[in-house]
Design an enzyme around this catalytic site. Structure first.
Site, short mmCIF file in Angstrom:
data_model
loop_
_atom_site.label_atom_id
_atom_site.label_comp_id
_atom_site.label_asym_id
_atom_site.label_seq_id
_atom_site.Cartn_x
_atom_site.Cartn_y
_atom_site.Cartn_z
N LYS A 189 0.84 -1.20 0.00
CA LYS A 189 0.00 0.00 0.00
C LYS A 189 0.88 1.26 0.00
CE LYS A 189 -3.25 -2.79 -0.28
NZ LYS A 189 -4.13 -3.51 0.57
C1 LIG Z 1 -5.11 -4.56 0.89
C2 LIG Z 1 -6.58 -4.56 0.78
C3 LIG Z 1 -7.42 -5.08 1.79
C4 LIG Z 1 -6.92 -5.84 2.97
O1 LIG Z 1 -5.89 -5.26 3.67
P1 LIG Z 1 -4.83 -6.21 4.43
O2 LIG Z 1 -4.03 -5.23 5.21
O3 LIG Z 1 -4.05 -6.93 3.39
O4 LIG Z 1 -5.61 -7.14 5.29
C5 LIG Z 1 -8.77 -4.95 1.63
N1 LIG Z 1 -9.32 -4.37 0.56
C6 LIG Z 1 -8.55 -3.86 -0.42
C7 LIG Z 1 -9.21 -3.19 -1.57
C8 LIG Z 1 -7.17 -3.97 -0.35
O5 LIG Z 1 -6.42 -3.48 -1.36
#
Ligand SMILES: *Cc1c(COP(=O)(O)O)cnc(C)c1O
Length: 378
Positions: A189
């Protein structure tokens, strides 16, 4: 896979930028004698809250946990329906199943690739309790329209803003307005704590339950008092992770600005004559979490990925349509129900985009992609 990431000439689709100050800060936490949730978590939460206009924020060990607790705070339970998009990371709808509710998918708008707000009202039934929109690649949906629909049908909103930290809607930061907003700080992210997530709460009233759901339902009082009155999970973030997050938050504005510049460069360099669908060129709201193209019919994605890999470039897939996974087919979903999400899910390809990339890297991706596409074009 590991080999590609250790090869200095390999360009991955993303890579975190962790600076020396952060690494030194993490070492300090490790030496401090307190490595799980503690002062760094409280500091990270305070900084995130300040970022979100002073609203209460609590952090978790994943974005998925943040979403699941958001659904539980919205009192979602068996028999309830949640409207969401079929074009997302599967966590988005897995958490709906996890709380015993039912995902009701609404097809995406092929231009934004986000849930099509024009189709939401037709999907509302007496069982609908909430809307869970996703801001794919960091591009938010029209929040004014979304919240008008939610108000009309008295629905809760849990924004899956996992990819949208640093995005805005009409000048207001994502997280600074709205109902429940979930972020992720997973390694890919825009800012990361290696793994982690956060939820922005509507008000102080939700804080106590949120904290209980995060850690075994426990409340403490006095010197030795402890009670449990609800089933909670094990979702707390460590201080080690929180310290990474603090170091990253400091760089957010810089990272976002850099991603925007690189995305603009993609628009300048990418060959538009080869039939790829480019992302919406939104430089007002998006944090440019990803730069994704939908490949033309003549180019099979697996072949494109393999050839790009051979040229030293990593391509991501975000995401196949959720309702076509075996688990979801088992719930009755079928091919043909959400044609835009299905078509995009089959052909979408994430090109490299991260803050430490150079303009020359963008040019290299565009050159290789256009060579490979031209060779495949009938
Ligand atoms: C990354 C992500 C998640 C989940 O986040 P995690 O930290 O990996 O559990 C949920 N929804 C979207 C759209 C994501 O990109």
């Amino acid at each position: 896979m590991a080999k590609s990431y250790s090869d200095p000439n390999f360009l991955p689709f993303t890579r975190p930028s962790i600076d020396e100050e952060t690494i030194a800060g993490v070492a300090e936490v490790l030496r401090s004698g307190w490595i799980t949730s503690g002062p760094q978590v409280r500091e990270f939460e305070a900084q995130l809250s300040a970022w979100c206009g002073g609203r209460p924020v609590r952090v978790f060990n994943s974005g998925t946990a943040a979403l699941e607790i958001g659904l539980r705070l919205a009192a979602l339970s068996p028999g309830d329906d949640v409207i969401t998009t079929p074009l997302s990371w599967v966590a988005t709808s897995n958490v709906i199943l996890e709380v015993g509710a039912k995902p009701v998918f609404v097809d995406v708008d092929p231009v934004t690739r986000n849930i099509d707000l024009d189709r939401i009202e037709a999907a509302v039934t007496p069982a609908t309790r909430a809307i869970l929109p996703v801001f794919l690649a960091g591009l938010p949906v029209d929040l004014d329209r979304l919240y008008a629909i939610a108000a009309k049908y008295e629905l809760r909103v849990i924004e899956d803003a996992a990819q949208a930290f640093g995005s805005t809607w009409r000048g207001t930061r994502i997280g600074a307005r709205g109902d429940l907003i979930a972020f992720s700080f997973q390694a890919n992210k825009n800012i990361t704590s290696a793994e982690g997530g956060a939820i922005v709460l509507p008000g102080q009233a939700e804080v106590a339950l949120c904290e209980k759901l995060r850690l075994q339902g426990v409340t403490r009082s006095g010197e030795d008092g402890m009670d449990v009155d609800v089933v909670g999970g094990k979702f707390n973030l460590t201080d080690v992770a929180a310290r990474i997050g603090i170091g990253q938050l400091r760089r957010l504005a810089e990272f976002t600005a850099r991603r925007r510049e690189l995305a603009r460069h993609y628009f300048r360099c990418f060959d538009k004559s080869l039939g790829c669908e480019l992302p919406l060129d939104d430089f007002e709201h998006s944090n440019w979490h990803m730069f994704q193209v939908v490949l033309p019919d003549y180019m099979k994605r697996a072949e494109f990925m393999g050839r790009m890999r051979a040229a030293g470039i990593g391509i991501g897939v975000h995401y196949p349509a959720i309702h076509l996974f075996t688990l979801y087919r088992g719930l009755g979903f079928r091919e043909g129900q959400f044609p835009h999400a299905e078509r995009i899910g089959r052909a979408i390809a994430t090109l490299p985009l991260f803050a430490a990339m150079s303009e020359a890297d963008v040019e290299r991706v565009c050159t290789e992609a256009s060579r490979i596409l031209r060779e495949a074009k009938p």
